[in-house]
Design a protein around this motif. Structure first.
Motif, short mmCIF file in Angstrom:
data_model
loop_
_atom_site.label_atom_id
_atom_site.label_comp_id
_atom_site.label_asym_id
_atom_site.label_seq_id
_atom_site.Cartn_x
_atom_site.Cartn_y
_atom_site.Cartn_z
N TYR A 80 4.14 10.40 -1.70
CA TYR A 80 3.30 11.46 -1.17
C TYR A 80 3.39 12.64 -2.13
CZ TYR A 80 1.72 15.19 1.95
OH TYR A 80 1.08 16.24 2.51
N ASN A 121 -1.52 -1.78 -1.23
CA ASN A 121 -1.65 -0.78 -2.29
C ASN A 121 -2.86 0.08 -1.98
OD1 ASN A 121 0.44 -1.64 -4.37
ND2 ASN A 121 -0.66 -3.55 -3.99
N LEU A 149 3.60 -2.35 -0.45
CA LEU A 149 4.27 -2.10 0.83
C LEU A 149 4.32 -3.40 1.64
CD1 LEU A 149 5.42 0.54 1.67
CD2 LEU A 149 3.37 1.01 2.99
N VAL A 152 3.87 4.51 6.94
CA VAL A 152 3.64 5.73 6.16
C VAL A 152 4.17 6.97 6.90
CG1 VAL A 152 1.89 7.21 5.11
CG2 VAL A 152 1.69 4.73 4.94
N SER A 204 8.77 10.04 -3.27
CA SER A 204 9.00 8.92 -2.37
C SER A 204 9.28 9.40 -0.94
CB SER A 204 10.17 8.07 -2.84
OG SER A 204 10.43 7.07 -1.89
N GLU A 244 6.95 0.92 -1.93
CA GLU A 244 7.14 2.34 -2.17
C GLU A 244 6.01 3.15 -1.53
OE1 GLU A 244 8.78 5.01 -2.52
OE2 GLU A 244 9.70 4.54 -4.45
N ILE A 245 6.35 4.31 -1.00
CA ILE A 245 5.34 5.24 -0.48
C ILE A 245 5.52 6.56 -1.23
CG2 ILE A 245 4.49 6.49 1.53
CD1 ILE A 245 5.94 4.30 3.23
N GLU A 272 0.07 7.46 -2.11
CA GLU A 272 -0.08 6.18 -2.79
C GLU A 272 0.98 5.23 -2.27
OE1 GLU A 272 0.22 6.46 -7.04
OE2 GLU A 272 0.05 4.29 -7.30
N THR A 273 0.57 4.03 -1.93
CA THR A 273 1.57 3.03 -1.54
C THR A 273 1.56 1.93 -2.57
OG1 THR A 273 0.07 1.67 -0.23
CG2 THR A 273 1.14 3.49 0.90
N ARG A 274 2.77 1.38 -2.85
CA ARG A 274 2.88 0.31 -3.83
C ARG A 274 3.57 -0.89 -3.22
NH1 ARG A 274 5.17 4.04 -8.66
NH2 ARG A 274 3.27 5.25 -9.03
#
Lengths: 327, 298, 259
Positions: C63, C24, C10, C50, C67, C60-61, C6-8
């Motif tokens: 996995y 996102n 970025l 990523v 983070s 934020e990334i 999930e990315t937030r």
């Protein structure tokens, strides 16, 4: 010990052959063999770095560290045992290379060449201006003893030769293992494409660091053995021109086999002795020309002439055309 | 106080000499991406040519005043002839090859040049002190300095200034700057890069020879000076950032002052202070103070 | 399905240029998704961030909920995120099998052993097996640099998958493959990846391929996400048609001859 490959077998056969030869051949030839065995170890140190694509123009640093460590231990601690001196040389190289490795492992290509040159010249400057160590003249080493035994005359000469040859053969076999080990493969991969190595999950920095330290240790052993057979050390050992000659051997002989730099060092040593006598002012010119021709016509060195199967592929015209950009 | 002045003047003097000996090296690297070990050979050629010619000229009873002309003339002759032979004869066939390979090639050329120098001038030392001696000395705060040494500072400023002017005010110079800054852009602009290589190499070679020619009156010219100077020049340009001309100025000043400081405060450290400074700078700034940009990889 | 990545928000800037922002994305375990967008839309920048090659400027990334910010590429790879490259990143002067053996050796050993032999029969067997899955085992002993682009792309992907990644990014897998072979090529690829439970995100310019192989599509435009959803929906979205597919059509037409 698992099975030996052809290189390792021929190295094992070479050891008794060398010792036998030392008994029959005139002593001046044996001397050259012994001296070039020591230098050959330094060339091997350069070679294993080259396999990772790294050209060290400062390998003389560890050649010199080995020689001086042995010399200092003899001078100030009164140690003359060959094995102890060898161990001291290795330890000195291990400590210094592990430390410097943190700096050098960040560099590649010409920056690696330049920085390795720079650190070797720091030592050169240091030793050249240290009067207690004889400045540019250097100083003498003790005659080696062996676990309490102190042979003299012919026996001393032979003992040193046999041990030198044995150490070199053992090191060469170990390094041959290294080339075929995972680290050896990772090093090839770093030379070809470091980005991919990182994306496969390996640390190129660590691999370079370990390789650098191993190369340093091998070179320092060469330094100890060389210094003991000459009985003398001086700062020229770490001058960049000395380091350059090790690079020269690897270019000329090629990095295809662990044996190539060893033979290359010996042939060059013999050649040098004659050339300097016959025509002292054109010796370097011949070296330079041979090096140029090798780079242009035999990019994998003279050894590639012997290993024909791998050279055939080199001349595939598509090979170069397909080299990707941004490498 | 006296020591501070001495360090300042000597530092400038060293820096001037270092700049002259290394600016050609950084120019060639910047434009051609060749780290030219043979540069040390150009320096030696220039030194020998100038010492030899000055010796001949003065021995025959000519006025010393004109000997100052011999220095640049011999530098240009030595630099051009050797530069042309090497660039046209060898390097041009190898453009675009790996940078490390080019270091090895120029190392081979360096070895050849060393012996060429020996073949022409033998292994005896050459001295040509007359031009330096004739200018006399001058006192700076009670310390005598040879005027010649101070004049070299002037020459370095003039050389550096005109090189910079040439790069920023002439058409060829501006294009060279573009090539130094960004090779890909240069290609895209349609600049025939190789056309400029010969010119650059000749300028660089001549500058190297000039460094040697100017130094000749101050030293005894002997075999091996090329090998000594090339590592100093490496230190200078690596500190400044290879290929950067302002970097060469800064690098020369840093190395020059480091050396002058150790000469006056702790002489045994003279030689290794240079490389210590180099290693220290690189530990902090891995690619020198003015590093060239690298292209995107993926 | 579980969200594995999930990315937030970025974001990545290069000086004044914003290469990516407001990114996102949620990727689920085992899913296949296509990413479309013209050149410079931020697709590769996203993959680079990523995989740890390019640090994000902000965002934020996550996995598997943890983070990934600040981790180097090799660590992220070891955690199970792999990628292929638009230009295959191979060991050019080595043979195909050696390329695979190196990939396997690294996958097996976080720190490469110094003296233990790298190659044994078992490892060679695994290398051949991997090559067979991608249909390129017959080239095993050729030097990589001598092979055609399409085969090199497959080697590149085969190397990325030796560690059985949980998430695989394919950066334009079909670029450099001729137009009439693309469909078959992609078929081989997806088939080879199906056996594992790998989530695959592939960047693609050919809409036919996107339609044929991915149930979900993300459209990038000027550094951000224009649309994200089921393929049929995204490809018929007006904005996507105007800004992405419209330009894509020209792009595809332009580059067809080159490929």
């Amino acid at each position: 010990m698992k099975q030996l490959d052809r290189t390792e077998l021929s190295l094992l056969v070479a050891l008794p052959a060398l010792i036998l030869a030392a008994m029959v051949l005139p002593s001046w030839i044996v001397n050259y063999v012994q001296v070039s065995l020591g230098m050959g170890l330094v060339a091997l140190g350069v070679m294993i770095q080259m396999r990772a694509g790294l050209v060290s123009f400062g390998q003389g640093l560890y050649f010199c560290i080995g020689g001086y460590a042995a010399g200092l231990a003899g001078k100030y601690l009164g140690i003359s045992d060959l094995f102890a001196l060898l161990l001291i040389g290795i330890l000195a190289a291990l400590i210094i290379a592990t430390t410097l490795g943190f700096l050098l492992r960040r560099y590649r290509e010409i920056f690696y060449a330049m920085l390795s040159l720079a650190v070797s010249m720091i030592l050169y400057g240091l030793l050249s201006s240290t009067e207690e160590l004889g400045s540019t003249d250097g100083f003498n080493l003790p005659v080696p003893t062996y676990l309490g035994m102190a042979p003299s005359g012919e026996a001393a000469r032979m003992t040193l030769f046999i041990i030198t040859a044995a150490v070199v053969v053992a090191s060469a076999i170990a390094l041959n293992r290294l080339l075929r080990s995972s680290l050896g493969y990772v090093n090839e991969a770093i030379r070809e494409n470091e980005l991919r190595v990182e994306y496969l999950g390996a640390s190129a920095h660590n691999a370079v660091h370990v390789t650098y330290v191993i190369a340093a240790v091998v070179s320092s052993m060469g330094g100890v053995l060389w210094a003991l057979s000459l009985g003398h050390v001086d700062p020229e050992m770490t001058n960049w021109t000395t380091s350059g000659s090790f690079v020269f051997v690897c270019i000329l002989a090629g990095t295809g086999s662990i044996v190539a730099p060893l033979i290359g060092t010996f042939l060059l040593e013999i050649l040098r002795v004659y050339a300097v006598e016959i025509s002292p002012n054109t010796w370097q010119m011949i070296l330079g020309t041979v090096m140029l021709l090798t780079i242009i016509f035999l990019p994998k060195g003279l050894w590639s002439l012997l290993a024909k199967s791998s050279t055939a592929k080199r001349f595939d015209p598509e090979a170069d055309a397909n080299t990707q950009p941004g490498e | 106080m006296l020591t501070a002045v001495a360090i300042a003047v000597d530092g400038l003097g060293f820096a001037a000499w270092l700049f002259l000996s290394s600016v050609g090296l950084t120019l060639i690297y910047g434009v051609m991406r060749i780290l030219n070990i043979a540069h040390g050979g150009f320096y030696a050629l220039g030194a020998y040519a100038s010492a030899w010619a000055i010796g001949l000229y003065v021995q025959t009873g000519n006025p010393v005043a004109l000997s100052y002309l011999i220095i640049p003339v011999m530098a240009v002759i030595a630099g051009t002839v050797a530069g042309l032979l090497i660039e046209r004869g060898v390097l041009r066939f190898m453009y675009g090859r790996d940078e490390v390979l080019m270091v090895l090639v120029t190392y081979a050329l360096f070895l050849i040049l060393e012996d060429v120098t020996k073949l022409i001038w033998g292994t005896d030392s050459y001295v040509a002190w007359q031009p330096a001696y004739a200018l006399g000395t001058v006192d700076i705060m009670g310390i005598p300095y040879t005027v010649y040494k101070l004049a070299i500072i002037g020459v370095a400023v003039i050389c550096g200034g005109s090189l910079w002017w040439g790069l920023t005010h002439t058409r060829v110079g501006k294009l060279l700057l573009v090539v130094i800054e960004d090779r890909e852009v240069a290609g895209a602009l349609g600049i025939n890069v190789t056309k400029f290589f010969t010119v650059t190499f000749l300028i660089g070679a001549t500058l190297g020879a000039l460094g040697g020619a100017l130094t000749a009156p101050e030293i005894s010219v002997v075999p091996g000076i090329g090998a000594e100077v090339i590592v100093m020049a490496f230190a200078v340009i690596v500190i400044g950032g290879m290929g950067s001309i302002p970097g060469a100025v800064i690098g020369a000043l840093i190395v020059g002052f480091a050396r002058a400081t150790s000469v006056h405060l702790y002489p045994p450290a003279e030689l290794f202070s240079i490389y210590l400074v180099m290693a220290a700078v690189l530990a902090v700034k891995p690619y020198g103070l003015f590093a060239l940009s690298e292209g995107r990889k993926i | 399905m579980d969200v594995i990545l999930e990315t937030r928000d970025l974001k990545r800037t290069f000086g004044a240029v914003v290469a990516a922002h407001n990114i996102n994305i949620r990727i689920h375990a085992g899913e296949v998704m296509g990413v479309i967008g013209s050149n410079g839309a931020g697709k590769t920048t996203f993959v680079n961030m990523v995989t740890g090659y390019l640090p994000p400027s902000s965002g934020e990334i996550l996995y598997r909920g943890k983070s990934m910010i600040g981790l180097p590429t090799r660590v992220i790879t070891r955690k199970g995120i792999a990628r292929s490259f638009q230009i295959p990143q191979l060991f050019q002067e080595l043979t195909v099998i050696d390329n695979m053996l190196i990939a396997l050796t690294i996958a097996d050993n976080p720190a490469p052993p110094v003296f233990k032999p790298a190659i044994d029969r078992r490892l060679e067997g695994r290398a051949i097996e991997a090559l067979e899955r991608f249909g390129i085992a017959q080239h095993a002993h050729r030097e990589v640099g001598t092979l055609a682009q399409g085969i090199r792309k497959l080697i590149d992907i085969a190397m990325a998958t030796v560690s059985d990644p949980a998430l695989l990014f394919l950066d334009e897998p079909t670029s450099g493959v001729s137009a009439d072979e693309k469909m078959e090529f992609m078929g081989t690829l997806i088939e080879a990846l199906k056996s594992s439970d790998t989530a695959v995100l592939f960047i693609e310019h050919d809409m036919e391929i996107v339609e044929a192989f991915s149930p979900r599509v993300v459209a990038f435009y000027e550094g951000t996400i224009l649309a994200d959803g089921p393929t049929a929906e995204v490809l018929t979205n007006d904005k996507v048609r105007e800004f992405v597919i419209g330009t894509e059509f020209h792009r595809t037409a332009d580059t067809e001859g080159v490929a």
